[in-house]
Each structure stands twice: as structure tokens, then as C-alpha cells.
Design a protein around this motif. Sequence first.
Motif, PDB file in Angstrom:
ATOM      1  N   HIS A  65      -4.984  40.854   5.942  1.00 62.11           N
ATOM      2  CA  HIS A  65      -4.152  40.150   6.908  1.00 62.11           C
ATOM      3  C   HIS A  65      -2.971  39.502   6.193  1.00 62.11           C
ATOM      4  CE1 HIS A  65      -7.018  40.715  10.108  1.00 62.11           C
ATOM      5  NE2 HIS A  65      -7.999  40.345   9.283  1.00 62.11           N
ATOM      6  N   PRO A  66      -1.831  39.398   6.879  1.00 59.29           N
ATOM      7  CA  PRO A  66      -0.686  38.731   6.253  1.00 59.29           C
ATOM      8  C   PRO A  66      -0.994  37.246   6.052  1.00 59.29           C
ATOM      9  CG  PRO A  66      -0.186  39.237   8.543  1.00 59.29           C
ATOM     10  CD  PRO A  66      -1.505  39.887   8.211  1.00 59.29           C
ATOM     11  N   PRO A  67      -0.384  36.625   5.064  1.00 60.89           N
ATOM     12  CA  PRO A  67      -0.667  35.209   4.816  1.00 60.89           C
ATOM     13  C   PRO A  67      -0.151  34.345   5.958  1.00 60.89           C
ATOM     14  CG  PRO A  67       1.166  35.912   3.465  1.00 60.89           C
ATOM     15  CD  PRO A  67       0.616  37.145   4.135  1.00 60.89           C
ATOM     16  N   LYS A  68      -0.726  33.197   6.085  1.00 62.57           N
ATOM     17  CA  LYS A  68      -0.308  32.237   7.098  1.00 62.57           C
ATOM     18  C   LYS A  68       1.098  31.751   6.743  1.00 62.57           C
ATOM     19  CE  LYS A  68      -2.087  28.013   9.152  1.00 62.57           C
ATOM     20  NZ  LYS A  68      -3.090  26.978   9.038  1.00 62.57           N
ATOM     21  N   ASN A  69       1.917  31.468   7.739  1.00 61.34           N
ATOM     22  CA  ASN A  69       3.295  31.033   7.500  1.00 61.34           C
ATOM     23  C   ASN A  69       3.310  29.554   7.127  1.00 61.34           C
ATOM     24  OD1 ASN A  69       6.031  30.792   7.347  1.00 61.34           O
ATOM     25  ND2 ASN A  69       6.427  31.150   9.508  1.00 61.34           N
ATOM     26  N   LEU A  70       2.745  29.253   5.971  1.00 59.65           N
ATOM     27  CA  LEU A  70       2.707  27.899   5.443  1.00 59.65           C
ATOM     28  C   LEU A  70       2.835  28.014   3.924  1.00 59.65           C
ATOM     29  CD1 LEU A  70       2.241  24.884   6.162  1.00 59.65           C
ATOM     30  CD2 LEU A  70      -0.148  25.278   5.613  1.00 59.65           C
ATOM     31  N   TYR A  71       3.879  27.432   3.374  1.00 60.46           N
ATOM     32  CA  TYR A  71       4.157  27.554   1.947  1.00 60.46           C
ATOM     33  C   TYR A  71       4.310  26.174   1.332  1.00 60.46           C
ATOM     34  CZ  TYR A  71       4.922  32.533   2.556  1.00 60.46           C
ATOM     35  OH  TYR A  71       4.748  33.870   2.813  1.00 60.46           O
TER      36      TYR A  71
ATOM     37  N   VAL B 147       7.404  20.888   6.968  1.00 62.41           N
ATOM     38  CA  VAL B 147       6.268  20.558   7.817  1.00 62.41           C
ATOM     39  C   VAL B 147       5.872  19.127   7.489  1.00 62.41           C
ATOM     40  CG1 VAL B 147       3.864  21.074   8.374  1.00 62.41           C
ATOM     41  CG2 VAL B 147       5.467  22.923   7.879  1.00 62.41           C
ATOM     42  N   GLU B 148       5.864  18.278   8.494  1.00 60.78           N
ATOM     43  CA  GLU B 148       5.463  16.887   8.294  1.00 60.78           C
ATOM     44  C   GLU B 148       3.945  16.812   8.246  1.00 60.78           C
ATOM     45  OE1 GLU B 148       7.522  14.389   7.698  1.00 60.78           O
ATOM     46  OE2 GLU B 148       9.210  15.767   7.898  1.00 60.78           O
ATOM     47  N   PRO B 149       3.390  16.117   7.259  1.00 63.73           N
ATOM     48  CA  PRO B 149       1.932  15.996   7.213  1.00 63.73           C
ATOM     49  C   PRO B 149       1.439  15.138   8.374  1.00 63.73           C
ATOM     50  CG  PRO B 149       2.938  14.637   5.516  1.00 63.73           C
ATOM     51  CD  PRO B 149       4.045  15.420   6.170  1.00 63.73           C
TER      52      PRO B 149
ATOM     53  N   PRO C  11      10.982  14.417  -1.315  1.00 62.19           N
ATOM     54  CA  PRO C  11      11.360  15.564  -0.482  1.00 62.19           C
ATOM     55  C   PRO C  11      10.099  16.242   0.036  1.00 62.19           C
ATOM     56  CG  PRO C  11      11.691  16.049  -2.809  1.00 62.19           C
ATOM     57  CD  PRO C  11      11.323  14.600  -2.709  1.00 62.19           C
ATOM     58  N   PRO C  12      10.205  16.965   1.155  1.00 60.66           N
ATOM     59  CA  PRO C  12       9.008  17.607   1.713  1.00 60.66           C
ATOM     60  C   PRO C  12       8.442  18.645   0.746  1.00 60.66           C
ATOM     61  CG  PRO C  12      10.984  18.344   2.846  1.00 60.66           C
ATOM     62  CD  PRO C  12      11.402  17.242   1.928  1.00 60.66           C
ATOM     63  N   ARG C  13       7.147  18.811   0.793  1.00 56.94           N
ATOM     64  CA  ARG C  13       6.485  19.746  -0.114  1.00 56.94           C
ATOM     65  C   ARG C  13       5.876  20.934   0.608  1.00 56.94           C
ATOM     66  NH1 ARG C  13       4.981  17.740  -5.510  1.00 56.94           N
ATOM     67  NH2 ARG C  13       4.014  19.744  -5.396  1.00 56.94           N
TER      68      ARG C  13
ATOM     69  N   GLY D 123      18.487  24.709  -2.969  1.00 58.60           N
ATOM     70  CA  GLY D 123      19.432  24.664  -1.858  1.00 58.60           C
ATOM     71  C   GLY D 123      18.938  25.416  -0.642  1.00 58.60           C
ATOM     72  N   HIS D 124      18.205  26.499  -0.868  1.00 55.11           N
ATOM     73  CA  HIS D 124      17.673  27.268   0.253  1.00 55.11           C
ATOM     74  C   HIS D 124      16.584  26.486   0.995  1.00 55.11           C
ATOM     75  CE1 HIS D 124      20.024  30.653  -0.914  1.00 55.11           C
ATOM     76  NE2 HIS D 124      19.353  30.861  -2.033  1.00 55.11           N
ATOM     77  N   LEU D 125      15.895  25.600   0.282  1.00 52.43           N
ATOM     78  CA  LEU D 125      14.846  24.805   0.918  1.00 52.43           C
ATOM     79  C   LEU D 125      15.426  23.826   1.937  1.00 52.43           C
ATOM     80  CD1 LEU D 125      12.573  24.014  -2.140  1.00 52.43           C
ATOM     81  CD2 LEU D 125      12.267  25.774  -0.403  1.00 52.43           C
ATOM     82  N   GLN D 126      16.694  23.490   1.786  1.00 52.91           N
ATOM     83  CA  GLN D 126      17.344  22.572   2.728  1.00 52.91           C
ATOM     84  C   GLN D 126      18.008  23.323   3.873  1.00 52.91           C
ATOM     85  OE1 GLN D 126      19.929  20.423   0.148  1.00 52.91           O
ATOM     86  NE2 GLN D 126      18.268  19.305  -0.829  1.00 52.91           N
ATOM     87  N   ASP D 127      18.093  24.640   3.771  1.00 49.94           N
ATOM     88  CA  ASP D 127      18.730  25.464   4.796  1.00 49.94           C
ATOM     89  C   ASP D 127      17.754  25.680   5.951  1.00 49.94           C
ATOM     90  OD1 ASP D 127      20.202  27.262   6.263  1.00 49.94           O
ATOM     91  OD2 ASP D 127      20.013  28.913   4.836  1.00 49.94           O
TER      92      ASP D 127
END
Length: 189
Positions: A3-9, A58-60, A141-143, A47-51
Motif C-alpha cells: 500500500h502507498p504510505p500515508k500522506n504524513l511526513y 499539521v498542527e499536533p 517551526p512545524p515538524r 523553502g519548499h516546506l514553507q510553500d
Amino acid sequence: MSHPPKNLYHHRRVADASAKPCFVCYRPATSVLITPDQSDFFYTCPGHLQDRGFCSPVEPTPVEPTPEEVERRKKEEVERVKREYEERMKRKKEKEKEKEKKDDKKDDKDKDKNKDKVKDDKDKDKDKDEGEVKEKKPEEPPRTFTLHKKIYDLRVMRIRQREQAKRHQERLKNPSLFPSVPKGFPGGL
């Protein structure tokens, strides 16, 4: 097929010596996005993480404190308020003593010195208060991120291509995949 991975990185940092090309722009990058089960990862520029077109933070979810934690926090708050009150009372008594000294002494120089001491005490108290405020953690910054739908689809497509290439290599190693050599003469004579 897995299965493809969950969309959470999750965002991780690597050493500068371990930098690899960014998934998007191919510049050396030290930021890595990795799934919680570590089945998929890729390097990306900060920079891409801010795009917002690339990923969204994702807020905990806040964890509800247990009753023991609530009680502990209340006790800490009460202790802190008591300490502050005692400090104020000490300062008040010191001021009263200084006033008595001022009344006893009529010298202007002595009055100036006492005023300086009071100002110094106030400055010290202000510094302590500012120090407590500075001790609070700066905003991190968000993780944790979710990828934009099209970027996530690209990741899933790459994972599937990798799996297909692996299966293809395994098939090529299997000798039963190829036809056998003919045993008779050509033309059937």
C-alpha cells in the motif's frame, strides 16, 4: 503490491556533508521528509516546506491533561504566587527601614544613595521578571507535514515504479520465463 504510505511526513535535518539533491529543484538539501513508518523519504529545501503548494503543516492535537497534572500545575501556581507575595512583603519592609533611616539622617547625600538602592532593587526585580519571560521556548517551526495532492501522487507513482522495476529484475533472473530451445529439426522433417 504494498500500500502507498500515508500522506504524513516528519521533517528531519541531516548534516551538511550528507546533503542530497532536492526532490523539486535538485539543489543540495539537508532537510528530509520521512513517513512515520520510514517506508518513504525524500530530500527537500527548507523553502519548499514553507510553500503552501508543496506541503501544509499539521498542527499536533493538544493532549488533555490528566487530573494529576492539573493538580500539580495548580500547586505550582500557588507556590509561585506565595513566593511573589513574600518578595513584595520583603521589599515593603526594606522600604520602611530605608524611610526610617532617611528620617534619622538629614544628609542629602545619604538620601541620594538610598534612592539609588531602591532604584537598583527595582531594576533587579524587572530583570528577574524579564528573565522569566525570556525562558519561555521560542516558537518552533512545524515538524509534521502533509503533501499537496499532486506532489503526493508523484511520490506514490515513484514508489510503484520502484516496485515494478524490482519485480521486473526478479522475473529476468528466473530461467523459466524464457522459452526453451527447440529440440527437433526446423521444418519438421
